[in-house]
Structures are given as C-alpha cells and as structure tokens.
Design a protein around this motif. Structure first.
Motif, PDB file in Angstrom:
ATOM      1  N   SER A  47      -2.591   0.153  -1.896  1.00  0.00           N
ATOM      2  CA  SER A  47      -2.243   0.826  -0.773  1.00  0.00           C
ATOM      3  C   SER A  47      -3.200   0.620   0.258  1.00  0.00           C
ATOM      4  O   SER A  47      -3.134   0.385   1.347  1.00  0.00           O
ATOM      5  CB  SER A  47      -1.523   2.242  -0.946  1.00  0.00           C
ATOM      6  N   LYS A  60       1.707  -4.510  -4.273  1.00  0.00           N
ATOM      7  CA  LYS A  60       3.314  -4.019  -3.878  1.00  0.00           C
ATOM      8  C   LYS A  60       3.133  -3.508  -2.521  1.00  0.00           C
ATOM      9  O   LYS A  60       2.343  -2.931  -1.880  1.00  0.00           O
ATOM     10  CB  LYS A  60       3.399  -2.471  -4.546  1.00  0.00           C
ATOM     11  N   ASP A 109       5.540  -1.733   0.735  1.00  0.00           N
ATOM     12  CA  ASP A 109       6.281  -0.817   1.206  1.00  0.00           C
ATOM     13  C   ASP A 109       6.340  -0.704   2.857  1.00  0.00           C
ATOM     14  O   ASP A 109       5.385  -0.317   3.428  1.00  0.00           O
ATOM     15  CB  ASP A 109       6.019   0.710   0.566  1.00  0.00           C
ATOM     16  N   GLU A 152       8.179   0.700   4.943  1.00  0.00           N
ATOM     17  CA  GLU A 152       8.372   2.180   5.748  1.00  0.00           C
ATOM     18  C   GLU A 152       7.092   2.811   5.704  1.00  0.00           C
ATOM     19  O   GLU A 152       6.668   3.159   6.908  1.00  0.00           O
ATOM     20  CB  GLU A 152       9.371   2.954   4.948  1.00  0.00           C
ATOM     21  N   THR A 153       6.173   2.729   4.696  1.00  0.00           N
ATOM     22  CA  THR A 153       4.953   3.332   4.812  1.00  0.00           C
ATOM     23  C   THR A 153       3.903   2.440   5.638  1.00  0.00           C
ATOM     24  O   THR A 153       3.137   3.176   6.494  1.00  0.00           O
ATOM     25  CB  THR A 153       4.421   3.376   3.292  1.00  0.00           C
TER      26      THR A 153
END
Length: 108
Positions: free
Chosen positions: A41, A84, A86, A88-89
């Motif tokens: 992330s 990974k 995401d 939305e994040t």
C-alpha cells in the motif's frame, strides 16, 4: 496405573504445546500478511504524487479525467508489480492530496 498417569500427563503437556504452537504460527502468518499488505500500500501511495504531477500537465482535461488517469496508471503499476490494488483507498488518497494542494495554493 502409575505409567498410565505419566502417559496422560505427557499427552496433556504435548497437546497444550501443540495448541500453543498452532496459535503462534497462525498469528505469525497473519502478521506477515498484514506487513506485506502495508508495504504494498505504501509503495503504491508513493507513485500517486508523481502521477498527479503528470496529470496536471493535461490542460484540456477535467479534474475527474485527470483523477481517472492517475487511478488507471496506479492500477497498471500494481498489476505489473504484483501488488494488491484497492481503487477506493487509492481514490481517497488522491482526494487527500488534491485537498492538500488546494490549501497550499490558496495561501499563495
């Protein structure tokens, strides 16, 4: 009878050690996965700001189109590096950077 009690005592001890070991391994695996997700992330978030700078050079595009450009590029980067993604994040991170940019530019 005495041997039976010793065997039961050893079996109980072995069983408790086995359960403790299993719990330890499960928690260790969860911690490793969480650390890996956090690293991926943060690695993705580091790519957002440079892509936003590139998108700002597109003067004929709206803000939403620029945002979609950034999200698409970050998604491509995640796929290329096996990370990974995401949406939305990442979109929330882009919005935070946009708000920060507006605050900084308003002071000038």
């Amino acid at each position: 009878m005495e041997n039976f009690e010793v065997v039961l005592s050893l079996a109980g001890t072995a069983l408790s050690l086995l359960i403790t070991s299993i719990i330890f391994v499960v928690r260790l695996v969860k911690a490793v996965r969480e650390k890996r997700n956090m690293q991926s992330s943060s690695f993705l978030y580091e790519t957002v700001a440079p892509l936003m700078e590139i998108a700002e050079n597109f003067s004929n595009y709206s803000g939403e189109e620029k945002k979609q450009f950034v999200l698409t590029k970050v998604n491509q980067f995640a796929i290329e590096n096996g990370l990974k993604f995401d949406a939305e994040t990442t979109a929330a991170q882009v919005e935070k950077l946009i708000e920060l940019s507006k605050k900084i530019n308003a002071k000038k």
